[in-house]
Design an enzyme around this catalytic site. Structure first.
Site, mmCIF file in Angstrom:
data_model
loop_
_atom_site.group_PDB
_atom_site.id
_atom_site.type_symbol
_atom_site.label_atom_id
_atom_site.label_comp_id
_atom_site.label_asym_id
_atom_site.label_seq_id
_atom_site.Cartn_x
_atom_site.Cartn_y
_atom_site.Cartn_z
ATOM 1 N N ASP A 37 48.898 69.472 31.482
ATOM 2 C CA ASP A 37 48.496 70.863 31.312
ATOM 3 C C ASP A 37 47.428 71.176 32.352
ATOM 4 O O ASP A 37 46.227 71.191 32.072
ATOM 5 C CB ASP A 37 47.963 71.074 29.891
ATOM 6 C CG ASP A 37 47.986 72.543 29.489
ATOM 7 O OD1 ASP A 37 48.557 73.351 30.242
ATOM 8 O OD2 ASP A 37 47.430 72.885 28.436
ATOM 9 N N TYR A 77 47.044 63.634 39.049
ATOM 10 C CA TYR A 77 48.147 62.699 38.870
ATOM 11 C C TYR A 77 49.339 63.186 39.688
ATOM 12 O O TYR A 77 49.670 64.378 39.659
ATOM 13 C CB TYR A 77 48.572 62.599 37.402
ATOM 14 C CG TYR A 77 47.808 61.583 36.595
ATOM 15 C CD1 TYR A 77 47.568 60.306 37.086
ATOM 16 C CD2 TYR A 77 47.345 61.896 35.322
ATOM 17 C CE1 TYR A 77 46.867 59.377 36.334
ATOM 18 C CE2 TYR A 77 46.643 60.963 34.566
ATOM 19 C CZ TYR A 77 46.414 59.704 35.080
ATOM 20 O OH TYR A 77 45.726 58.779 34.349
ATOM 21 N N CYS A 119 17.349 71.198 3.232
ATOM 22 C CA CYS A 119 16.092 70.633 2.724
ATOM 23 C C CYS A 119 14.939 71.625 2.644
ATOM 24 O O CYS A 119 13.882 71.295 2.101
ATOM 25 C CB CYS A 119 15.674 69.441 3.579
ATOM 26 S SG CYS A 119 15.068 69.892 5.231
ATOM 27 N N LYS A 156 53.923 65.722 30.479
ATOM 28 C CA LYS A 156 53.847 67.089 31.015
ATOM 29 C C LYS A 156 52.375 67.502 30.995
ATOM 30 O O LYS A 156 51.840 67.882 29.953
ATOM 31 C CB LYS A 156 54.682 68.057 30.189
ATOM 32 C CG LYS A 156 54.726 69.469 30.780
ATOM 33 C CD LYS A 156 55.615 70.384 29.954
ATOM 34 C CE LYS A 156 55.745 71.754 30.615
ATOM 35 N NZ LYS A 156 54.449 72.443 30.763
ATOM 36 N N LYS A 167 58.614 70.339 24.944
ATOM 37 C CA LYS A 167 57.279 70.758 24.513
ATOM 38 C C LYS A 167 56.850 70.084 23.212
ATOM 39 O O LYS A 167 57.668 69.590 22.430
ATOM 40 C CB LYS A 167 57.268 72.277 24.313
ATOM 41 C CG LYS A 167 57.576 73.075 25.564
ATOM 42 C CD LYS A 167 56.370 73.289 26.432
ATOM 43 C CE LYS A 167 55.558 74.460 25.935
ATOM 44 N NZ LYS A 167 54.479 74.833 26.868
ATOM 45 N N CYS A 213 15.774 75.463 6.522
ATOM 46 C CA CYS A 213 16.990 74.656 6.530
ATOM 47 C C CYS A 213 17.734 74.836 5.207
ATOM 48 O O CYS A 213 17.135 74.694 4.134
ATOM 49 C CB CYS A 213 16.644 73.187 6.738
ATOM 50 S SG CYS A 213 18.041 72.056 6.514
ATOM 51 N N GLU A 259 58.203 61.102 31.516
ATOM 52 C CA GLU A 259 56.823 61.234 31.977
ATOM 53 C C GLU A 259 56.063 62.224 31.090
ATOM 54 O O GLU A 259 56.649 62.882 30.235
ATOM 55 C CB GLU A 259 56.790 61.726 33.433
ATOM 56 C CG GLU A 259 57.640 60.914 34.402
ATOM 57 C CD GLU A 259 57.791 61.595 35.747
ATOM 58 O OE1 GLU A 259 56.881 62.353 36.139
ATOM 59 O OE2 GLU A 259 58.824 61.391 36.402
ATOM 60 N N CYS A 290 15.292 65.432 5.500
ATOM 61 C CA CYS A 290 16.522 66.203 5.338
ATOM 62 C C CYS A 290 17.708 65.291 5.032
ATOM 63 O O CYS A 290 17.989 64.337 5.758
ATOM 64 C CB CYS A 290 16.805 67.004 6.601
ATOM 65 S SG CYS A 290 18.256 68.073 6.475
ATOM 66 N N CYS A 341 16.811 71.910 12.271
ATOM 67 C CA CYS A 341 15.959 71.636 11.119
ATOM 68 C C CYS A 341 14.867 70.679 11.568
ATOM 69 O O CYS A 341 15.143 69.677 12.229
ATOM 70 C CB CYS A 341 16.785 71.018 9.993
ATOM 71 S SG CYS A 341 15.778 70.230 8.712
#
Length: 687
Positions: free
Chosen positions: A128, A233, A421, A126, A324, A418, A124, A442, A436
């Site tokens: 987090d 889950y 440009c 793991k 892991k 910017c 399955e 640009c 910008c």
């Protein structure tokens, strides 16, 4: 009807509504296959809510209306677990050797001969997230508790009820008592949207999905939890009474899924060490494509009888192990910060890092999102920082390591021009983003500007999609929007045909589309320019109000604010756009290339020959496209709605008209064909 008979009918209706809502919530949250539109679900929910408010005795703990409770708790009450929630041993060797070592331990504990068949395992993910125990009595959720220290957790029922994926009542014939154990987590896309909202509001962002989910579950106010996009889950059970458990872990998970509880699809029954290694490799390869974070996989001996034989070692089962993957957060050195101009003009500080292996790949760049978040995190060049990479999410700096800086480094400052440009850098009132303002000119925004300009609701240049735009820009063929129209010449067509995977026919089709797009409307042209905050509706309002492009270009703020639905932020955005000489030059070049529209079209239609009239379009018209018909109606001041109601004045129906036509006939709404629509527009304009 007697009072008792009426009460029975009301109770029966409430029960039926609860049943329907449970079913549709299961289809929506667990199966991701809804049967009804959201509006219909909301209607059923509202009906049940009204019944329960009028008859409080009908309210039950498993009612969908009880997902969000109003009270704020003073603290979380302790819950003693009937069956301890123990942790699983972690195998930190991320190579295939970790899986082989676990299989060897299991075979040794079971005293299996070398030539004995491979041991079946359930493999399955793991997750987090945060481990949760759900207690169901006669199928109804009565309590939810965190793992805590394994013996005693905290009562978080008030918050768990807000998670749509968790059923308030199990499906089918549920046992008298069943505790379901699983993980509350947050999808990566939901986490990113949550943080983006936080950034837009200028508020603190969250570090990672796991901590955010855990913090949400332990809130004292369920309304706060409800505002966080949590999911769940299941992976096992706790205390069970009156239920004959399946013989294997795999069958147990299937049984939980049959009860309507979410169970991850990424699970597999495998045989021996070779099967475990294949699963580990397959999931690691697919890790980035998963919509949620995992930090490894879990192997469990599949047979529950063998699990009982293997038993426990101190506080960990001998029959399971967590294998892991590489960590998704690592510390590294911040060598510098550069500003990156995105496709939409947003200026983003990007961290230049000492390369570090994180989340399965080497990372040397990471986003810092915006100036204000960078300063909130207190990050400066030379710091040791924590970088996070999860899935396909862009690596980001989540904070700095504790410690004193060896020398002073000034804060990053945003430039006024910017860096690509030279156009002005602006920040809207209340926004945390610097942008910008040279959108049409640009180079960093060139591809985005072209794709928007060519869009169906803008200039409608069929055939000008992502891949072709990439070729045109990367090959230096198109530098500004106005460079598109010289392609609608014999020389331009030949140049297009020479592009990779283009061909003569495709090139000819595109040049025809470019030629057609030259004849447009003022509203479409204004929308096509991609002015920030100016969508289709606002572009139409501007065209109607001012009538000519020159009047829009030169309108001062006070005149722009007079336009319907144009407020100070939108007005400033329009004014900033046209105040940039680069943008004006591109607009002028487009007009010089032959893009045109009827003179004073907006002003002429402003009074609205169809003002106050609502029309609905359905089916396929002989000559007009849906967009063309919409433009004609709106140019005459009419409104085009998406559904038929008593407020609809006309339904314009073409071939293969469906339910909208039937609805119009039911309500007695006048139905027109295309010829009728044209006649209506002609008669209205004549008046």
């Amino acid at each position: 009807m007697s009072h008792m008979s009426e009460a029975r009918d009301i109770a029966a209706r409430a029960a039926a509504l609860r049943e329907q809502l449970h079913h549709h919530a299961w289809r929506y949250y667990t199966l991701d296959a809804p049967e009804i539109p959201d509006a219909e679900y909301d209607r059923l929910f509202g009906e049940l809510q009204a019944l329960e408010q009028a008859h409080p005795g009908l309210r039950s703990v498993d009612s969908p209306t009880q997902r969000v409770l109003g009270s704020v708790l003073e603290g979380l009450a302790p819950v003693r677990h009937a069956v301890p929630m123990l942790s699983i041993q972690t195998e930190t060797d991320t190579t295939a050797a970790g899986a082989r070592a676990f299989d060897a331990r299991v075979r040794r504990e079971l005293e299996l001969a070398d030539d004995a068949p491979p041991v079946p395992y359930t493999a399955e993910l793991k997750f987090d997230g945060l481990a949760i125990n759900l207690r169901y009595e006669s199928g109804v959720l009565v309590q939810a508790a965190t793992r805590g220290d394994g013996q005693t957790g905290e009562d978080v029922t008030h918050n768990i009820r807000t998670i749509g994926q968790i059923p308030l009542r199990l499906r089918g014939a549920a046992p008298p008592l069943l505790e379901i154990r699983g993980e509350v987590y947050m999808r990566r896309d939901a986490f990113e949207r949550l943080n983006e909202r936080q950034r837009e509001k200028g508020e603190r962002t969250y570090v990672n999905p796991r901590n955010t989910a855990a913090g949400a579950v332990r809130q004292l106010d369920p309304a706060v939890t409800a505002s966080r996009p949590l999911a769940f889950y299941a992976y096992g059970v706790g205390e069970v009474r009156g239920w004959r458990e399946p013989a294997t872990q795999g069958a147990l998970l299937d049984a939980l899924a049959a009860f309507g509880v979410p169970v991850a699809a990424e699970r597999r029954v495998v045989h021996g060490a070779a099967g475990l290694v294949r699963f580990h490799d397959d999931i690691e390869a697919a890790r980035d494509r998963l919509p949620f974070d995992i930090d490894g996989v879990v192997y469990k001996v599949d047979s529950l009888e063998l699990q009982r034989r293997l038993g426990f070692k101190t506080r960990e089962p001998r029959w399971a192990v967590a294998h892991k993957f590489p960590a998704q957060e690592q510390a590294t050195h911040l060598n510098g910060i550069e500003l990156q101009v995105g496709r939409t003009g947003k200026l983003t500080p990007v961290a230049k890092l000492e390369p570090v292996f994180v989340g399965g790949t080497t990372v040397s760049n990471a986003t810092l999102h915006n100036l204000f978040e960078l300063r909130r995190k207190g990050v400066r060049v030379g710091d040791e920082v924590i970088v996070r990479r999860a899935g396909d999410v862009i690596p980001e700096i989540v904070g700095r390591m504790p410690g004193v800086r060896p020398h002073y480094v000034p804060n990053l400052r945003m430039p006024r021009a910017c860096p690509v440009c030279g156009s002005a850098v602006v920040r809207e009132r209340g926004s945390v983003e610097h942008r910008c303002s040279g959108g049409l000119f640009c180079a960093a925004q060139r591809k985005q500007a072209l794709l928007h300009f060519a869009g169906r609701r803008a200039m409608d240049i069929e055939g000008l999609g992502d891949k072709l735009v990439d070729q045109l820009v990367d090959g230096g063929v198109v530098r500004t929007l106005a460079d598109l129209y010289p392609l609608a010449t014999p020389e331009g067509t030949a140049r297009l045909a020479a592009l990779e995977r283009m061909g003569d026919k495709s090139a000819a089709n595109l040049t025809e589309a470019l030629e057609r797009s030259k004849t447009t409307t003022l509203a479409r042209f204004v929308y096509a320019l991609g002015i920030r905050h100016v969508g289709e509706a606002t572009a139409k309002d501007l065209a109607r109000h001012f009538g000519t492009l020159s009047r829009i270009e030169d309108a001062p703020l006070e005149q722009l604010i007079e336009v319907r639905d144009v407020g100070p932020v939108v007005a400033e955005s329009i004014r900033t756009f046209f105040d940039q000489p680069h943008n004006r030059e591109v607009v002028a070049a487009l007009v010089a290339a032959g893009v045109s529209w009827p003179e004073h079209e907006g002003a002429a239609a402003a009074p609205g020959a169809l003002a106050g009239r609502t029309l609905v379009l359905t089916g396929t018209l002989p000559d007009l496209t849906r967009d063309q018909a919409r433009d004609l109606i709106e140019a005459a001041g009419g409104k085009v709605a998406g559904s038929v109601s008593k407020k609809t004045d006309y339904v314009v129906a073409g071939s293969e008209a469906g339910s909208k036509l039937e609805r119009a006939r039911e309500l007695g709404v006048t139905v027109l064909d295309e010829a009728g629509l044209r006649a209506l527009l002609a008669a209205a304009s004549a008046n």
